[in-house]
Design a protein around this motif. Structure first.
Motif, PDB file in Angstrom:
ATOM      1  N   LEU A 125       0.599  -1.386  -0.080  1.00  0.00           N
ATOM      2  CA  LEU A 125      -0.223   0.185  -0.220  1.00  0.00           C
ATOM      3  C   LEU A 125       0.711   1.240   0.433  1.00  0.00           C
ATOM      4  O   LEU A 125       0.215   1.897   0.087  1.00  0.00           O
ATOM      5  N   ASP A 126       1.898   1.326   0.729  1.00  0.00           N
ATOM      6  CA  ASP A 126       2.871   2.882   0.337  1.00  0.00           C
ATOM      7  C   ASP A 126       3.115   2.613  -0.981  1.00  0.00           C
ATOM      8  O   ASP A 126       2.959   2.385  -1.951  1.00  0.00           O
ATOM      9  N   PRO A 127       2.634   4.577  -0.931  1.00  0.00           N
ATOM     10  CA  PRO A 127       2.432   5.072  -2.584  1.00  0.00           C
ATOM     11  C   PRO A 127       4.587   4.177  -3.032  1.00  0.00           C
ATOM     12  O   PRO A 127       4.957   4.804  -3.116  1.00  0.00           O
ATOM     13  N   GLY A 128       4.514   4.126  -4.481  1.00  0.00           N
ATOM     14  CA  GLY A 128       5.314   3.999  -5.340  1.00  0.00           C
ATOM     15  C   GLY A 128       5.059   2.768  -6.292  1.00  0.00           C
ATOM     16  O   GLY A 128       3.820   2.665  -6.544  1.00  0.00           O
ATOM     17  N   ARG A 129       5.625   2.052  -6.436  1.00  0.00           N
ATOM     18  CA  ARG A 129       6.240   1.176  -7.940  1.00  0.00           C
ATOM     19  C   ARG A 129       4.387  -0.230  -7.800  1.00  0.00           C
ATOM     20  O   ARG A 129       3.463  -0.377  -8.313  1.00  0.00           O
ATOM     21  N   ALA A 130       5.052  -0.663  -6.342  1.00  0.00           N
ATOM     22  CA  ALA A 130       3.862  -1.235  -5.886  1.00  0.00           C
ATOM     23  C   ALA A 130       2.225  -0.797  -6.102  1.00  0.00           C
ATOM     24  O   ALA A 130       0.908  -1.246  -6.744  1.00  0.00           O
ATOM     25  N   ALA A 131       2.123  -0.148  -5.962  1.00  0.00           N
ATOM     26  CA  ALA A 131       0.737   1.065  -5.724  1.00  0.00           C
ATOM     27  C   ALA A 131       0.480   0.997  -7.169  1.00  0.00           C
ATOM     28  O   ALA A 131      -0.684   0.636  -7.600  1.00  0.00           O
ATOM     29  N   GLU A 132       1.774   1.136  -8.661  1.00  0.00           N
ATOM     30  CA  GLU A 132       0.584   1.539  -9.511  1.00  0.00           C
ATOM     31  C   GLU A 132       0.753   0.588  -9.898  1.00  0.00           C
ATOM     32  O   GLU A 132      -0.099   0.603 -11.200  1.00  0.00           O
ATOM     33  N   LEU A 133       1.213  -0.721  -9.873  1.00  0.00           N
ATOM     34  CA  LEU A 133       0.387  -2.038 -10.390  1.00  0.00           C
ATOM     35  C   LEU A 133      -0.402  -2.560  -9.515  1.00  0.00           C
ATOM     36  O   LEU A 133      -1.559  -2.677 -10.500  1.00  0.00           O
ATOM     37  N   LEU A 134      -1.176  -1.495  -8.430  1.00  0.00           N
ATOM     38  CA  LEU A 134      -2.158  -2.386  -8.306  1.00  0.00           C
ATOM     39  C   LEU A 134      -3.447  -1.527  -8.390  1.00  0.00           C
ATOM     40  O   LEU A 134      -3.992  -2.805  -8.776  1.00  0.00           O
ATOM     41  N   ALA A 135      -2.696  -0.476  -9.148  1.00  0.00           N
ATOM     42  CA  ALA A 135      -4.314   0.585  -9.506  1.00  0.00           C
ATOM     43  C   ALA A 135      -4.666  -0.281 -11.522  1.00  0.00           C
ATOM     44  O   ALA A 135      -5.494   0.247 -11.373  1.00  0.00           O
ATOM     45  N   GLN A 136      -3.754  -1.095 -11.506  1.00  0.00           N
ATOM     46  CA  GLN A 136      -3.586  -1.573 -12.649  1.00  0.00           C
ATOM     47  C   GLN A 136      -4.273  -3.081 -13.111  1.00  0.00           C
ATOM     48  O   GLN A 136      -4.555  -3.477 -14.010  1.00  0.00           O
ATOM     49  N   ASP A 137      -4.485  -3.386 -11.851  1.00  0.00           N
ATOM     50  CA  ASP A 137      -4.761  -4.842 -11.453  1.00  0.00           C
ATOM     51  C   ASP A 137      -6.224  -5.050 -10.865  1.00  0.00           C
ATOM     52  O   ASP A 137      -6.056  -4.720  -9.330  1.00  0.00           O
TER      53      ASP A 137
END
Length: 204
Positions: free
Chosen positions: A112-124
Motif C-alpha cells: 500500500l506504500d505509494p510507489g511502484r507496487a501501488a501503481e501496479l495494483l492500480a492497474q490490477d
C-alpha cells in the motif's frame, strides 16, 4: 424546485438526439416548401419529415456511472488499513498471533506504500480486490471471531484454543497477500525482460 426540474427536462428534450434529427429533417421539409416541391401540403410534409427523423434517430445512451478510479480506490484501502492497524493494536493478540499479524502488516504496508507496487495494483483490479478484502473483511473478521470466542472459552474450558484458529487464519491470509506480492514482482520482472529483448532486437 419543481420549476427547475421541469426546465431541465424541457432542455433535455430539446437537446435529445430524436429532437435534433427530427428538426434537421423538418428543415429539409421547409427547404422543399420554399422551392415549391411540397406544394400546399407543406405542413404535412414538414411534420412528417420531423416525425420520421425522430423515429430513425439512435436512442439516447445513458451516461456511465461515475465510479472512483483505481487510484482513488487504493487511497481508500490505504485509509482503511490505517484504521485496521489501530484496531489490531487495541485487541491484545496472543504472542504467536501477534507475530503473524505483524508479518502480515509488513507485507500490506509495502503493497500500500505509494510507489511502484501501488501503481501496479492500480492497474490490477483483481489484485486490488484481494487487498481490499483482506483489509476490510478477512483480517477484521478473523480477529473479531477470536475476541468473541475467547470469552466463551473461559466458561467452557477444554475446547480447542481460539488462538489456534486465529493463527491459522492469519497464516493463510499472509500466504495469499504474499502471492499477490509475488505476482506483482513477476509482472515487473517480465516487463524488464521484455525491455531487454526489445533492446537486443533493436541492436541487431
Amino acid at each position: 424546485m419543481a420549476t427547475s426540474r421541469g426546465a431541465g427536462r424541457a432542455l433535455g428534450c430539446l437537446e435529445s438526439r430524436k429532437n435534433i434529427t427530427g428538426s434537421a429533417c423538418g428543415l429539409v421539409g421547409l427547404v422543399l416548401t420554399f422551392t415549391g416541391v411540397a406544394g400546399p401540403y407543406w405542413p404535412v410534409v414538414v411534420v412528417g419529415l420531423y416525425g420520421a427523423g425522430a423515429l430513425i434517430a439512435p436512442p439516447e445512451r445513458p451516461a456511465l456511472p461515475d465510479f472512483p478510479d483505481p487510484s482513488a480506490q487504493l487511497d481508500e484501502v490505504r485509509q482503511d488499513f490505517e484504521r485496521l492497524r489501530g484496531y489490531l493494536a487495541e485487541v491484545g493478540l496472543p504472542p504467536t498471533a501477534a507475530e503473524r499479524a505483524g508479518r502480515l502488516e509488513e507485507v500490506l504496508t509495502a503493497l500500500l506504500d505509494p510507489g511502484r507496487a501501488a501503481e501496479l495494483l492500480a492497474q490490477d483490479p483483481e489484485g486490488l480486490h484481494v487487498l481490499a478484502r483482506a483489509v476490510r473483511q478477512d483480517i477484521p473478521e478473523a480477529v473479531d471471531a477470536y475476541a468473541r470466542t475467547r470469552w466463551w472459552t473461559r466458561l467452557t474450558p477444554g475446547q480447542r484454543p481460539p488462538e489456534e484458529h486465529l493463527e491459522r487464519q492469519l497464516s493463510l491470509l499472509d500466504e495469499e497477500v504474499r502471492r499477490l506480492a509475488d505476482t506483482l514482482r513477476d509482472a515487473e520482472a517480465r516487463r524488464q525482460e521484455s525491455h531487454t529483448r526489445y533492446l537486443e532486437d533493436r541492436s541487431q
